[in-house]
Design a protein around this motif. Structure first.
Motif, short mmCIF file in Angstrom:
data_model
loop_
_atom_site.label_atom_id
_atom_site.label_comp_id
_atom_site.label_asym_id
_atom_site.label_seq_id
_atom_site.Cartn_x
_atom_site.Cartn_y
_atom_site.Cartn_z
N GLN A 100 0.89 -1.23 -0.12
CA GLN A 100 -0.01 0.25 0.01
C GLN A 100 0.75 1.37 -0.12
O GLN A 100 0.52 2.20 -0.88
N VAL A 103 2.23 1.80 -3.63
CA VAL A 103 1.29 2.39 -4.34
C VAL A 103 0.95 4.01 -4.14
O VAL A 103 0.94 4.71 -5.00
N ILE A 104 1.16 4.31 -2.88
CA ILE A 104 0.97 5.91 -2.48
C ILE A 104 2.32 6.64 -2.86
O ILE A 104 2.01 7.53 -3.48
N ALA A 106 4.15 5.86 -5.32
CA ALA A 106 3.99 5.94 -6.75
C ALA A 106 2.93 7.10 -7.15
O ALA A 106 3.38 7.62 -8.00
N LEU A 107 2.00 7.13 -6.51
CA LEU A 107 0.94 7.90 -7.04
C LEU A 107 1.61 9.56 -6.62
O LEU A 107 1.53 10.41 -7.25
N LEU A 108 2.36 9.86 -5.46
CA LEU A 108 2.74 11.15 -5.27
C LEU A 108 4.04 11.15 -6.12
O LEU A 108 4.18 12.46 -6.64
N LEU A 110 4.27 10.41 -9.07
CA LEU A 110 3.45 10.38 -10.42
C LEU A 110 3.17 12.06 -10.51
O LEU A 110 3.40 12.59 -11.32
N VAL A 111 2.55 12.46 -9.27
CA VAL A 111 2.15 14.00 -9.38
C VAL A 111 3.44 14.84 -9.58
O VAL A 111 3.37 15.69 -10.30
N VAL A 136 8.47 6.41 -11.98
CA VAL A 136 7.20 5.99 -11.07
C VAL A 136 7.18 4.73 -10.60
O VAL A 136 7.04 4.35 -9.44
N ALA A 140 8.41 2.92 -7.18
CA ALA A 140 7.43 2.06 -6.26
C ALA A 140 8.17 0.70 -5.93
O ALA A 140 7.80 0.37 -4.73
#
Length: 161
Positions: A100, A103-104, A106-108, A110-111, A136, A140
């Motif tokens: 988890q 994933v977070i 990776a999202l951060l 990505l942003v 990204v 991760a």
């Protein structure tokens, strides 16, 4: 005094991340270079949010701007936007599993990378290439190891809030 307060170990981890950011790599791996500075910043803002905050992220972003030769403020802005949710929700993120958290992260990241691209596109007419998003994925994947290494490092040098 600085070693006891944990300032030197923090600075060393930042310096290593900055070096890894620009260290030469084989051409076929260059596109997959993890976003080391973002990973280190995310670790420290989750582990020590009252000590490593927006000010530290801003300074590191400005140093990254200088190091990467970009317009002053691009990396600083992107890193601030990336780090804020992690600082705001550090207690929740700490309790997630490595999957988890990855994933977070990776999202951060990505942003962060989208913000850097958009600012580069507006200011320098940068052209998008899908390989720009490969870090990204590699970040991760690297997150659990970065987390474990930095946690051991933090505990060894007694870096505390």
């Amino acid at each position: 005094m600085w070693i006891k307060s944990g300032l030197i170990p923090l600075l060393i981890s930042y310096l290593v991340a900055l070096i890894l950011m620009v260290m030469p790599m084989p051409v076929f791996l260059e596109a997959w270079r993890p976003d080391w500075l973002s990973l280190v910043i995310l670790y420290w803002v989750i582990a020590l949010p009252h000590r490593v905050g927006i000010g530290s992220v801003l300074i590191l972003g400005l140093v990254a701007d200088i190091l990467m030769g970009t317009v002053f403020g691009i990396y600083a802005t992107a890193l601030l936007v990336m780090a804020y949710p992690a600082i705001r929700h550090f207690q929740r993120i700490r309790n997630y599993s490595f999957t988890q958290q990855s994933v977070i992260v990776a999202l951060l990241i990505l942003v962060k990378r989208v913000i850097v691209y958009e600012l580069e596109h507006i200011l320098n007419d940068a052209v998008f290439n899908l390989a720009y998003l490969y870090p990204v994925i590699s970040s991760a994947i690297a997150w659990p190891w970065v987390f474990l290494i930095l946690r051991k490092y933090r505990r060894h040098y007694l870096v505390r809030e």
